[in-house]
Design a protein around this motif. Structure first.
Motif, PDB file in Angstrom:
ATOM      1  N   SER A  64       0.825  -1.204   0.000  1.00  0.00           N
ATOM      2  CA  SER A  64       0.000   0.000   0.000  1.00  0.00           C
ATOM      3  C   SER A  64       0.862   1.259   0.000  1.00  0.00           C
ATOM      4  O   SER A  64       2.033   1.236   0.411  1.00  0.00           O
ATOM      5  CB  SER A  64      -0.929   0.013   1.210  1.00  0.00           C
ATOM      6  OG  SER A  64      -0.183   0.134   2.417  1.00  0.00           O
ATOM      7  N   THR A 103      -7.822  -7.689  -0.317  1.00  0.00           N
ATOM      8  CA  THR A 103      -8.768  -6.637  -0.700  1.00  0.00           C
ATOM      9  C   THR A 103     -10.199  -7.050  -0.346  1.00  0.00           C
ATOM     10  O   THR A 103     -10.455  -8.176   0.079  1.00  0.00           O
ATOM     11  CB  THR A 103      -8.717  -6.334  -2.217  1.00  0.00           C
ATOM     12  OG1 THR A 103      -9.466  -7.333  -2.935  1.00  0.00           O
ATOM     13  CG2 THR A 103      -7.299  -6.291  -2.744  1.00  0.00           C
ATOM     14  N   THR A 104     -11.118  -6.133  -0.585  1.00  0.00           N
ATOM     15  CA  THR A 104     -12.541  -6.411  -0.363  1.00  0.00           C
ATOM     16  C   THR A 104     -13.180  -7.124  -1.554  1.00  0.00           C
ATOM     17  O   THR A 104     -14.364  -7.451  -1.506  1.00  0.00           O
ATOM     18  CB  THR A 104     -13.296  -5.100  -0.103  1.00  0.00           C
ATOM     19  OG1 THR A 104     -13.042  -4.186  -1.186  1.00  0.00           O
ATOM     20  CG2 THR A 104     -12.864  -4.474   1.215  1.00  0.00           C
ATOM     21  N   CYS A 105     -12.407  -7.358  -2.604  1.00  0.00           N
ATOM     22  CA  CYS A 105     -12.936  -8.018  -3.801  1.00  0.00           C
ATOM     23  C   CYS A 105     -12.595  -9.505  -3.800  1.00  0.00           C
ATOM     24  O   CYS A 105     -11.732  -9.953  -3.037  1.00  0.00           O
ATOM     25  CB  CYS A 105     -12.386  -7.369  -5.064  1.00  0.00           C
ATOM     26  SG  CYS A 105     -12.993  -5.683  -5.319  1.00  0.00           S
ATOM     27  N   ARG A 118     -10.400  -0.267  -9.003  1.00  0.00           N
ATOM     28  CA  ARG A 118     -10.503   0.961  -8.211  1.00  0.00           C
ATOM     29  C   ARG A 118     -11.546   0.825  -7.096  1.00  0.00           C
ATOM     30  O   ARG A 118     -11.520   1.570  -6.122  1.00  0.00           O
ATOM     31  CB  ARG A 118     -10.879   2.137  -9.109  1.00  0.00           C
ATOM     32  CG  ARG A 118      -9.827   2.514 -10.138  1.00  0.00           C
ATOM     33  CD  ARG A 118      -8.541   2.958  -9.484  1.00  0.00           C
ATOM     34  NE  ARG A 118      -7.641   3.604 -10.434  1.00  0.00           N
ATOM     35  CZ  ARG A 118      -6.379   3.902 -10.185  1.00  0.00           C
ATOM     36  NH1 ARG A 118      -5.857   3.599  -9.003  1.00  0.00           N
ATOM     37  NH2 ARG A 118      -5.615   4.479 -11.089  1.00  0.00           N
ATOM     38  N   HIS A 119     -12.453  -0.121  -7.256  1.00  0.00           N
ATOM     39  CA  HIS A 119     -13.489  -0.330  -6.238  1.00  0.00           C
ATOM     40  C   HIS A 119     -13.052  -1.349  -5.172  1.00  0.00           C
ATOM     41  O   HIS A 119     -13.798  -1.592  -4.222  1.00  0.00           O
ATOM     42  CB  HIS A 119     -14.787  -0.793  -6.896  1.00  0.00           C
ATOM     43  CG  HIS A 119     -15.370   0.215  -7.849  1.00  0.00           C
ATOM     44  ND1 HIS A 119     -15.968   1.371  -7.422  1.00  0.00           N
ATOM     45  CD2 HIS A 119     -15.398   0.243  -9.205  1.00  0.00           C
ATOM     46  CE1 HIS A 119     -16.372   2.075  -8.470  1.00  0.00           C
ATOM     47  NE2 HIS A 119     -16.039   1.417  -9.566  1.00  0.00           N
ATOM     48  N   CYS A 120     -11.870  -1.933  -5.354  1.00  0.00           N
ATOM     49  CA  CYS A 120     -11.360  -2.926  -4.395  1.00  0.00           C
ATOM     50  C   CYS A 120     -10.536  -2.207  -3.338  1.00  0.00           C
ATOM     51  O   CYS A 120      -9.481  -1.643  -3.641  1.00  0.00           O
ATOM     52  CB  CYS A 120     -10.492  -3.964  -5.107  1.00  0.00           C
ATOM     53  SG  CYS A 120     -11.344  -4.878  -6.414  1.00  0.00           S
ATOM     54  N   ARG A 121     -11.001  -2.218  -2.082  1.00  0.00           N
ATOM     55  CA  ARG A 121     -10.282  -1.565  -1.006  1.00  0.00           C
ATOM     56  C   ARG A 121      -9.265  -2.522  -0.387  1.00  0.00           C
ATOM     57  O   ARG A 121      -9.559  -3.700  -0.178  1.00  0.00           O
ATOM     58  CB  ARG A 121     -11.258  -1.099   0.072  1.00  0.00           C
ATOM     59  CG  ARG A 121     -12.152   0.045  -0.389  1.00  0.00           C
ATOM     60  CD  ARG A 121     -11.341   1.342  -0.509  1.00  0.00           C
ATOM     61  NE  ARG A 121     -12.154   2.439  -1.026  1.00  0.00           N
ATOM     62  CZ  ARG A 121     -12.171   2.827  -2.299  1.00  0.00           C
ATOM     63  NH1 ARG A 121     -11.437   2.187  -3.190  1.00  0.00           N
ATOM     64  NH2 ARG A 121     -12.908   3.847  -2.685  1.00  0.00           N
ATOM     65  N   GLU A 133      -7.793   2.917   0.879  1.00  0.00           N
ATOM     66  CA  GLU A 133      -6.887   2.858  -0.274  1.00  0.00           C
ATOM     67  C   GLU A 133      -7.272   1.715  -1.210  1.00  0.00           C
ATOM     68  O   GLU A 133      -7.536   0.600  -0.762  1.00  0.00           O
ATOM     69  CB  GLU A 133      -5.457   2.676   0.225  1.00  0.00           C
ATOM     70  CG  GLU A 133      -4.396   2.848  -0.839  1.00  0.00           C
ATOM     71  CD  GLU A 133      -2.988   2.805  -0.252  1.00  0.00           C
ATOM     72  OE1 GLU A 133      -2.091   2.287  -0.947  1.00  0.00           O
ATOM     73  OE2 GLU A 133      -2.795   3.259   0.890  1.00  0.00           O
ATOM     74  N   SER A 134      -7.303   2.003  -2.495  1.00  0.00           N
ATOM     75  CA  SER A 134      -7.605   0.961  -3.480  1.00  0.00           C
ATOM     76  C   SER A 134      -6.307   0.410  -4.068  1.00  0.00           C
ATOM     77  O   SER A 134      -5.218   0.879  -3.739  1.00  0.00           O
ATOM     78  CB  SER A 134      -8.496   1.517  -4.596  1.00  0.00           C
ATOM     79  OG  SER A 134      -7.817   2.534  -5.312  1.00  0.00           O
ATOM     80  N   SER A 136      -3.241   0.043  -6.227  1.00  0.00           N
ATOM     81  CA  SER A 136      -2.460   1.065  -6.924  1.00  0.00           C
ATOM     82  C   SER A 136      -1.970   0.560  -8.273  1.00  0.00           C
ATOM     83  O   SER A 136      -1.716  -0.633  -8.456  1.00  0.00           O
ATOM     84  CB  SER A 136      -1.242   1.471  -6.093  1.00  0.00           C
ATOM     85  OG  SER A 136      -1.613   2.065  -4.878  1.00  0.00           O
TER      86      SER A 136
END
Length: 350
Positions: A64, A103-105, A118-121, A133-134, A136
């Protein structure tokens, strides 16, 4: 004449000090990376996956931008990050091929476009805390490190991807601050990697990786050094199962290897970071971060590898490594860092 000389020398020293202080931090680090033989008394520290841990606890999401800022703040010289590609061909920073762990995905990175990523935190492993933060891009990560710290790109793709990564760094005017690396184990592999690096042009740092499951002496490292003239070679001492702590560093951390590194002018890079579901110190003969931090034996980890010629240590615990190395005389301060205080009293010899 003596007075003039003293004044001139003092002015020159002041000018030199100001010039050093005005150099970017990355430029000062790069000087030490490129001139290994002048800096054998200094052990550089590379923050694994950008340096997400301290004292056994994960503070930041791995790979990150927040972890990069943390590594810079504690004085690490290099951040290591992992590079993959999105569905639409963008280089992105991610260790696993799947998004689930960090990530959240859910699912594979290659099945997501950059817009979707970009939607994956990013998630802090262990705590499960979701960050703001998504994922990078490589370009974003390079911009975050430019002129501040060197960046080591761990290519999770095939070797043919390296020229594209280097092209992005070159476009940002920071190719020399980028270290790329690849595993080498025979002459055919040397030839394959060299062809890709030649296609990429010059101006960047290449670091070979050599592991003792395939290479058992310094002769191959000597061949590699002549082929690439690297700033460093990463040496791995595999630990099998419940094997006891290495007493020698294995076949690659030999007296001959140290001699070869000096003749070749390259750093010996050792790894102490952990690998999930593998024995502690899997890449370092058992002498990894677990021994240093969990068992409170840093001398048996960082000191051991420094004594065997390592002048770069890649670790999950950069703060602990830097603190121990500095306290035990293995760190030389940079121009913008405080120097150790001189003893108040010295012995008199008559």
């Amino acid at each position: 004449m003596r007075t003039i000389c003293l004044l001139f020398c003092a002015a020159l020293a002041a000018f030199t000090g100001e010039a050093q202080a005005s150099e970017t931090r990355a430029r000062q680090i790069l000087d030490r990376f490129e001139h290994a033989n002048q800096w054998r008394d200094h052990v550089m520290v590379a923050a694994h996956r950008a340096g997400s841990m301290q004292a056994g606890k994960t503070l930041y999401a791995e790979n990150s931008l927040a972890a990069v800022e943390g590594a810079i703040a504690i004085g690490a010289e290099i951040v290591e990050v992992d590079i993959r590609r999105s569905k639409d061909g963008e280089f992105v920073v991610m260790h696993d091929s799947w998004l689930d762990r960090t990530t959240t995905c859910k699912g594979e990175v290659i099945n997501y476009t950059l817009a979707e990523l970009r939607h994956c935190r990013l998630v802090v492993e262990g705590t499960g805390a979701v960050t703001g933060e998504s994922v990078s891009t490589l370009r974003e990560m390079l911009l975050a490190t430019r002129d501040r710290i060197l960046i080591n790109l761990d290519n999770k793709l095939d070797v043919q991807a390296l020229p594209g990564m280097i092209a992005i760094a070159r476009d940002l005017g920071m190719a020399e601050q980028v270290i790329v690396k690849e595993n080498l184990w025979n002459q055919q592999r040397i030839d394959t990697v060299k062809a890709e690096l030649d296609a990429a042009g010059g101006g960047f740092q290449f670091m070979p990786i050599i592991a003792d499951d395939a290479v058992h002496n310094a002769t191959f490292a000597e061949t590699v050094g002549k082929a690439f003239a690297p700033g460093a070679i990463e040496l791995i001492n595999w630990r099998a199962g419940a094997q006891t702590l290495t007493q020698t560093g294995g076949p690659l951390f030999s007296t001959r290897m140290r001699a070869v590194s000096v003749r070749g002018g390259w750093h010996i890079w050792a790894d102490t970071y952990a690998i999930v579901n593998k024995p502690g110190g899997f890449l370092s003969g058992g002498r990894g971060d677990e021994l240093a931090v969990a068992a409170s034996l840093p001398a048996e980890t960082y000191g051991f590898w420094a004594d065997r010629g390592a002048t770069i240590i890649q670790t999950d615990e950069p703060k602990a490594a830097i603190a121990w190395l500095a306290a035990n005389g293995f760190r030389v301060p940079y121009a913008d860092e405080a120097r150790p205080a001189e003893p108040a009293n010295t012995a008199s010899i008559n």
